[in-house]
Design an enzyme around this catalytic site. Structure first.
Site, PDB file in Angstrom:
ATOM      1  N   HIS A 244      40.451  38.791  27.069  1.00 49.69           N
ATOM      2  CA  HIS A 244      40.858  38.077  28.269  1.00 49.69           C
ATOM      3  C   HIS A 244      40.380  36.632  28.241  1.00 49.69           C
ATOM      4  CE1 HIS A 244      40.679  42.323  30.252  1.00 49.69           C
ATOM      5  NE2 HIS A 244      41.838  42.121  29.647  1.00 49.69           N
TER       6      HIS A 244
ATOM      7  N   LYS B  86      31.372  33.010  31.410  1.00 53.18           N
ATOM      8  CA  LYS B  86      30.842  34.334  31.731  1.00 53.18           C
ATOM      9  C   LYS B  86      29.449  34.516  31.134  1.00 53.18           C
ATOM     10  CE  LYS B  86      35.474  36.371  31.714  1.00 53.18           C
ATOM     11  NZ  LYS B  86      36.385  37.363  31.086  1.00 53.18           N
TER      12      LYS B  86
ATOM     13  N   TYR C 292      28.623  40.932  34.964  1.00 48.72           N
ATOM     14  CA  TYR C 292      28.743  39.563  34.513  1.00 48.72           C
ATOM     15  C   TYR C 292      28.883  38.597  35.669  1.00 48.72           C
ATOM     16  CZ  TYR C 292      33.511  41.590  33.797  1.00 48.72           C
ATOM     17  OH  TYR C 292      34.675  42.314  33.891  1.00 48.72           O
TER      18      TYR C 292
END
Length: 202
Positions: free
Chosen positions: A62, A72, A132
């Site tokens: 992604h 992230k 995350y």
């Protein structure tokens, strides 16, 4: 806390110091000051996500459009996963390459991926729980995927993952070459300009 850059530029492995006694363990799994010193930029957090996955579950690859994309900071709070960072920035010296870190509830490592990088992980245990921190909220119209089984990228899924479980969204995603041809991948130049703006506090 030890932080080292992975072979994919702008991605980092974070190894926390753990303090254990007969009561359990204490650690700092995220520290803004330490991350800023290692990366040269500050991180503005906007959302926190958690996923729980069966063994063999693959999530990704992604990524999101730059700007603002979505950096992230990822860790596993239960069980274990292998976490992949994939360089999908067209023009990058490591375009199409990847690196990985085992995230588990023993070493309690984390991984930081800058905006514009591809992200994927596979669960190595049952009920693998991944949390995350991200720098932007989920924007579905700006989110994209690449098939994690793309032979050009050739992610190495360990045998301990068992039978792989993928969502139709991920298996139907384009290959890296198809995504590049469609013009949906970030570029190295755009990513560098964006990072430079963050470092300058813009």
């Amino acid at each position: 806390m030890q932080i080292r850059e992975l072979k994919i530029p702008d991605s980092y492995e974070i190894v926390p110091r753990q303090f254990g006694d007969d009561r359990g363990v204490f650690l700092e799994w995220y520290k803004a000051e330490a991350l800023e010193q290692a990366t040269g930029r500050s991180i503005s957090l906007a959302q926190s996500n958690t996923s729980v996955s069966k063994r063999g579950t693959v999530r990704g690859i992604h990524f999101a459009d730059i700007p603002p994309s979505q950096a992230k900071y990822v860790t596993a709070t239960h069980g274990a996963v292998i976490d992949f960072v994939i360089d999908i920035r067209v023009g990058s010296p490591t375009f199409g390459e990847w690196d990985s870190v085992i995230l588990d509830d023993t070493d309690r490592k984390a991984i930081f991926l800058s905006e514009g990088l591809g992200h994927c992980f596979v669960a190595l245990t049952e009920d693998a729980t991944v949390s995350y921190l991200v720098t932007d909220v989920y924007r579905p119209e700006r989110e994209h995927g690449i098939n994690p089984l793309d032979e050009r990228i050739a992610l190495a899924f360990p045998a301990e993952a068992g039978e792989l479980l993928l969502s139709p969204k991920d298996t139907d995603a384009p290959s890296l070459a198809e995504a590049e041809a469609a013009g949906i991948l970030p570029t190295w130049d755009a990513a560098r300009a964006f990072y430079d703006g963050l470092k300058a506090g813009e």
